[in-house]
Design an enzyme around this catalytic site. Structure first.
Site, PDB file in Angstrom:
ATOM      1  N   ALA A   1       0.830  -1.206   0.000  1.00 35.49           N
ATOM      2  CA  ALA A   1       0.000   0.000   0.000  1.00 35.49           C
ATOM      3  C   ALA A   1       0.868   1.261   0.000  1.00 35.49           C
ATOM      4  O   ALA A   1       0.673   2.164  -0.827  1.00 35.49           O
ATOM      5  CB  ALA A   1      -0.922  -0.015   1.219  1.00 35.49           C
TER       6      ALA A   1
ATOM      7  N   GLY B   1       1.123   8.782  10.277  1.00 31.15           N
ATOM      8  CA  GLY B   1       0.890   8.877   8.840  1.00 31.15           C
ATOM      9  C   GLY B   1       1.116  10.284   8.311  1.00 31.15           C
ATOM     10  O   GLY B   1       2.219  10.815   8.380  1.00 31.15           O
TER      11      GLY B   1
ATOM     12  N   LYS C   1       4.670   3.750  18.156  1.00 29.71           N
ATOM     13  CA  LYS C   1       4.800   5.150  17.728  1.00 29.71           C
ATOM     14  C   LYS C   1       5.304   6.018  18.883  1.00 29.71           C
ATOM     15  O   LYS C   1       6.131   6.915  18.690  1.00 29.71           O
ATOM     16  CB  LYS C   1       3.456   5.656  17.202  1.00 29.71           C
ATOM     17  CG  LYS C   1       3.077   4.974  15.894  1.00 29.71           C
ATOM     18  CD  LYS C   1       1.621   5.212  15.534  1.00 29.71           C
ATOM     19  CE  LYS C   1       1.284   4.536  14.205  1.00 29.71           C
ATOM     20  NZ  LYS C   1      -0.162   4.531  13.958  1.00 29.71           N
TER      21      LYS C   1
ATOM     22  N   GLY D   1      -3.244   5.243   5.487  1.00 29.12           N
ATOM     23  CA  GLY D   1      -3.709   5.336   4.109  1.00 29.12           C
ATOM     24  C   GLY D   1      -2.506   5.410   3.195  1.00 29.12           C
ATOM     25  O   GLY D   1      -1.474   5.956   3.560  1.00 29.12           O
TER      26      GLY D   1
ATOM     27  N   VAL E   1       5.042   7.729  12.402  1.00 32.36           N
ATOM     28  CA  VAL E   1       4.156   8.173  13.480  1.00 32.36           C
ATOM     29  C   VAL E   1       3.052   9.051  12.908  1.00 32.36           C
ATOM     30  O   VAL E   1       3.314  10.128  12.389  1.00 32.36           O
ATOM     31  CB  VAL E   1       4.916   8.963  14.565  1.00 32.36           C
ATOM     32  CG1 VAL E   1       3.980   9.313  15.718  1.00 32.36           C
ATOM     33  CG2 VAL E   1       6.108   8.184  15.066  1.00 32.36           C
TER      34      VAL E   1
ATOM     35  N   ASP F   1       0.457  -0.915  18.346  1.00 33.52           N
ATOM     36  CA  ASP F   1       0.843   0.026  17.293  1.00 33.52           C
ATOM     37  C   ASP F   1       1.070   1.424  17.874  1.00 33.52           C
ATOM     38  O   ASP F   1       2.085   2.069  17.600  1.00 33.52           O
ATOM     39  CB  ASP F   1      -0.268   0.056  16.231  1.00 33.52           C
ATOM     40  CG  ASP F   1      -0.037   1.118  15.184  1.00 33.52           C
ATOM     41  OD1 ASP F   1       0.950   0.994  14.432  1.00 33.52           O
ATOM     42  OD2 ASP F   1      -0.816   2.088  15.120  1.00 33.52           O
TER      43      ASP F   1
HETATM   44  N1  LIG Z   1      -0.663   1.342   5.287  1.00 27.98           N
HETATM   45  C1  LIG Z   1      -0.559   2.444   6.051  1.00 27.98           C
HETATM   46  O1  LIG Z   1      -1.453   3.264   6.063  1.00 27.98           O
HETATM   47  C2  LIG Z   1       0.687   2.690   6.845  1.00 27.98           C
HETATM   48  C3  LIG Z   1       0.803   3.908   7.546  1.00 27.98           C
HETATM   49  C4  LIG Z   1       1.978   4.182   8.261  1.00 27.98           C
HETATM   50  C5  LIG Z   1       2.997   3.250   8.263  1.00 27.98           C
HETATM   51  N2  LIG Z   1       2.870   2.057   7.620  1.00 27.98           N
HETATM   52  C6  LIG Z   1       3.996   1.121   7.622  1.00 27.98           C
HETATM   53  O2  LIG Z   1       4.587   1.110   6.333  1.00 27.98           O
HETATM   54  C7  LIG Z   1       5.071  -0.185   6.021  1.00 27.98           C
HETATM   55  C8  LIG Z   1       4.408  -0.692   4.764  1.00 27.98           C
HETATM   56  O3  LIG Z   1       3.017  -0.773   4.982  1.00 27.98           O
HETATM   57  P1  LIG Z   1       2.007  -1.293   3.867  1.00 27.98           P
HETATM   58  O4  LIG Z   1       0.652  -0.972   4.333  1.00 27.98           O
HETATM   59  O5  LIG Z   1       2.451  -0.799   2.539  1.00 27.98           O
HETATM   60  O6  LIG Z   1       2.240  -2.874   3.969  1.00 27.98           O
HETATM   61  P2  LIG Z   1       1.908  -3.960   2.862  1.00 27.98           P
HETATM   62  O7  LIG Z   1       0.788  -3.479   1.987  1.00 27.98           O
HETATM   63  O8  LIG Z   1       1.800  -5.244   3.558  1.00 27.98           O
HETATM   64  O9  LIG Z   1       3.229  -3.979   1.948  1.00 27.98           O
HETATM   65  C9  LIG Z   1       4.443  -4.521   2.350  1.00 27.98           C
HETATM   66  C10 LIG Z   1       5.321  -4.684   1.127  1.00 27.98           C
HETATM   67  O10 LIG Z   1       6.593  -5.172   1.533  1.00 27.98           O
HETATM   68  C11 LIG Z   1       6.936  -6.259   0.683  1.00 27.98           C
HETATM   69  N3  LIG Z   1       7.865  -7.140   1.344  1.00 27.98           N
HETATM   70  C12 LIG Z   1       7.643  -8.058   2.315  1.00 27.98           C
HETATM   71  N4  LIG Z   1       8.781  -8.674   2.662  1.00 27.98           N
HETATM   72  C13 LIG Z   1       9.739  -8.157   1.865  1.00 27.98           C
HETATM   73  C14 LIG Z   1      11.134  -8.388   1.724  1.00 27.98           C
HETATM   74  N5  LIG Z   1      11.757  -9.294   2.469  1.00 27.98           N
HETATM   75  N6  LIG Z   1      11.823  -7.657   0.805  1.00 27.98           N
HETATM   76  C15 LIG Z   1      11.192  -6.750   0.042  1.00 27.98           C
HETATM   77  N7  LIG Z   1       9.877  -6.482   0.139  1.00 27.98           N
HETATM   78  C16 LIG Z   1       9.165  -7.181   1.038  1.00 27.98           C
HETATM   79  C17 LIG Z   1       5.628  -6.922   0.336  1.00 27.98           C
HETATM   80  O11 LIG Z   1       5.800  -7.701  -0.804  1.00 27.98           O
HETATM   81  P3  LIG Z   1       4.567  -8.434  -1.566  1.00 27.98           P
HETATM   82  O12 LIG Z   1       3.838  -7.309  -2.257  1.00 27.98           O
HETATM   83  O13 LIG Z   1       5.270  -9.317  -2.536  1.00 27.98           O
HETATM   84  O14 LIG Z   1       3.783  -9.135  -0.541  1.00 27.98           O
HETATM   85  C18 LIG Z   1       4.770  -5.676   0.113  1.00 27.98           C
HETATM   86  O15 LIG Z   1       4.964  -5.200  -1.193  1.00 27.98           O
HETATM   87  C19 LIG Z   1       4.777  -1.061   7.221  1.00 27.98           C
HETATM   88  O16 LIG Z   1       5.922  -1.118   8.014  1.00 27.98           O
HETATM   89  C20 LIG Z   1       3.646  -0.309   7.922  1.00 27.98           C
HETATM   90  O17 LIG Z   1       3.646  -0.542   9.301  1.00 27.98           O
HETATM   91  C21 LIG Z   1       1.736   1.774   6.891  1.00 27.98           C
END
Ligand SMILES: NC(=O)c1ccc[n+]([C@@H]2O[C@H](COP(=O)([O-])OP(=O)(O)OC[C@H]3O[C@@H](n4cnc5c(N)ncnc54)[C@H](OP(=O)(O)O)[C@@H]3O)[C@@H](O)[C@H]2O)c1
Lengths: 168, 331
Positions: free
Chosen positions: B13, B150, B221, B313, B148, B217
């Site tokens: 995402a 977003g 943060k 998001g 922290v 979570d």
């Molecule tokens: N979503 C939010 O709103 C949000 C907000 C603030 C912070 N965060 C943080 O931002 C980070 C990403 O969140 P997200 O929502 O984007 O998570 P996500 O949708 O689960 O995406 C994670 C990505 O990392 C890839 N990945 C997993 N293991 C890997 C590895 N060993 N080497 C390279 N890539 C790898 C996954 O690959 P695949 O696509 O192949 O599965 C996926 O593309 C997390 O740490 C989360 O806590 C998220």
């Protein structure tokens, strides 16, 4: 009514008992005694603060009996609870003896539960309660909350306090 | 014009949000003198690499249709070690047990003198000291606004805008999932379980909601704030945490009758890092609803400053990453 009284005692044994007798004779209920042994007054007396509950019509009699027995009455005031806090409890509040929870706050003498609303959905489900606590000062309020927290921990109740900024 | 070469490690995402935002803002970035080229994008299955600049639109649609970004059999760690670039955008999943692959990626980036911009909380909640030290000794820049709150600019607000102030405390709502569930329980007079199910249906809560609803979570943060702002050496285990799973609809109603709402509040100040449900007076700046995040920063000079915004998001989080990138490379 709850009375807070500053009295001054001679620095000789037996004086405190002498001072407390009239209160019990007139059916007063002693709440707390704070002895300021280290701060002598200019006249060499020891200041003591006593807090007690008593019927209003008996208060004057207490004061005259004290003065007759040679105790200086420096100040008499109605004790007011100046600080208030609201908290919520969640859990098996009734099963864990709600009366005991309240009593443990009330027994401090410096704080009391002045309002309580209880909401019980079903007997086996956790209930919720809203408590208002009054205390004589900020420090006493903090102490009452820590006491309530330890009671809540003991009875496995979740306690929800107001955010800090509300307290200050 | 300065050419900045970047890798995106993790293409979920947030990683895809970054690619979209870079496409959308390419002209703007050029206007402020930054020519940003993404030289590699890596997901869990492989990578797309082009040292002349990956075609971001093509990468996004390939990820959408094939489920993978590229066919190159190379890991993020190898990209970081072997391909010359300036900044690693680290958006792999959060791991709070070990710091996970994110920790290895960040340390490798610093080892090779690269800057790091990340949204990944795990490494910072576990090993902040080590990371900050590695960045310093490499002369690299380490930015993590997105970890922290977003899109809510809390870290940069404190370190840049409020520079010179002594920070006394930070207090607020740092988890949008919990805020959504509590807000809806109140509105519908419904149970925690019902509103958790609704949040899951709408995509505001994970299938396994533990990490959010138990306050973990928010705790991570707070640890990041404790370390980055208050100079503590804390980890997730130092936080006193209570979640929202025991909150009853009756307690919300009792609170409302007395002029309060119940919110999951995180709080950090000297010697204290805590997450717990708290009573917040109606109309108080912290009493925001829905999925919003909010934070009040108490300072010695500026008094209390409160900001609110979207805590999660894809695009919102990418916005925080973009602003970190710009603040590093804008002259
Ligand atoms: N979503 C939010 O709103 C949000 C907000 C603030 C912070 N965060 C943080 O931002 C980070 C990403 O969140 P997200 O929502 O984007 O998570 P996500 O949708 O689960 O995406 C994670 C990505 O990392 C890839 N990945 C997993 N293991 C890997 C590895 N060993 N080497 C390279 N890539 C790898 C996954 O690959 P695949 O696509 O192949 O599965 C996926 O593309 C997390 O740490 C989360 O806590 C998220």
């Amino acid at each position: 009514m709850r009375v807070s009284m500053d009295i001054e005692l001679k620095d000789v044994p037996g004086q405190l008992l002498l001072a407390l007798n009239p209160i019990s004779e007139l059916k007063g209920n002693l709440i707390s005694v704070v002895h300021h042994h280290e701060n002598h007054t200019p006249r060499g007396l020891i200041p003591v603060q006593v807090v007690f509950d008593i019927k209003q019509e008996n208060l004057d009699a207490v004061i005259s009996r004290l003065e007759e027995s040679g105790v200086e009455v420096a100040r008499v005031g109605e004790e007011r609870f100046l600080e208030h806090i609201a908290v919520i409890l969640i859990g098996h509040i009734v099963h864990t003896d709600i009366q005991d929870t309240i009593d443990r706050i009330d027994r401090t003498g410096y704080a009391e539960v002045v309002d309580l609303s209880l909401s019980m959905p079903r007997i086996e489900n956790p209930s919720s309660a809203y408590l208002k606590i009054d205390a004589v000062g900020k420090k006493e309020l903090k102490d009452a909350i820590s006491l309530l927290k330890s009671v809540a921990a003991e009875k496995d109740l979740l306690i929800i306090e107001p955010i800090e900024t509300e307290l200050t | 014009m300065k050419t900045i070469r970047a890798s995106i490690i993790g293409f979920g995402a947030v990683g895809q949000g970054v690619a979209k935002v870079l496409l959308q803002k390419a002209d703007y970035l050029k206007d402020i003198g930054i020519d940003l080229k993404v030289i590699a994008i890596v997901d869990s299955q492989g990578a797309e690499i082009d040292t002349e600049g990956v075609d971001l639109s093509a990468a996004l649609s390939r990820k959408r249709t094939d489920g993978r970004v590229g066919l190159e059999n190379i890991t993020g760690l190898e990209v970081i070690r072997t391909i010359d670039h300036d900044v690693v955008i680290e958006t792999t999943p959060t791991n709070i047990e070990t710091g996970g692959v994110g920790l290895e990626n960040m340390l490798a980036a610093f080892e090779h003198g690269r800057d790091v911009v990340t949204s990944n909380k795990g490494p910072l909640a576990m090993k902040y000291r080590d990371l900050a030290k590695a960045a310093r000794s490499a002369g690299s820049t380490f930015r993590f606004e997105a970890t922290v709150g977003g899109a809510m600019p809390i870290i940069n607000l404190i370190t840049d805008v409020l520079a010179g102030n002594k920070i006394i405390s930070v207090e607020g709502i740092l988890n949008g999932t919990c805020n959504y569930i509590l807000t809806r329980m109140m509105e519908e007079r419904a149970s925690y379980e019902q509103m958790l199910a609704e949040a899951q249906e709408l995509g505001f809560a994970e299938t396994d909601p533990t990490y959010d609803v138990e306050g973990i979570d928010a705790a991570c943060k707070l640890v990041i704030l404790a370390n980055a702002i208050f100079g503590m050496d804390a980890t997730y285990k130092d936080v006193d945490v209570t979640g929202i799973t025991k909150i009853t609809p009756e307690s919300l109603i009792l609170a409302e009758d007395s002029g309060y709402v119940i919110k999951l509040i995180g709080e950090v100040k000297k010697d204290l890092i805590r997450v717990a449900p708290k009573l917040v007076p109606n109309g108080h700046p912290l009493a925001v609803g829905g999925t919003l995040n909010v934070a009040s920063v108490q300072t010695d000079l500026a008094g209390t400053v409160t900001i609110t915004g979207r805590g999660a998001g894809s695009i919102e989080t990418a916005s925080a990453i973009l602003s970190d990138i710009i603040s590093i490379y804008k002259k």
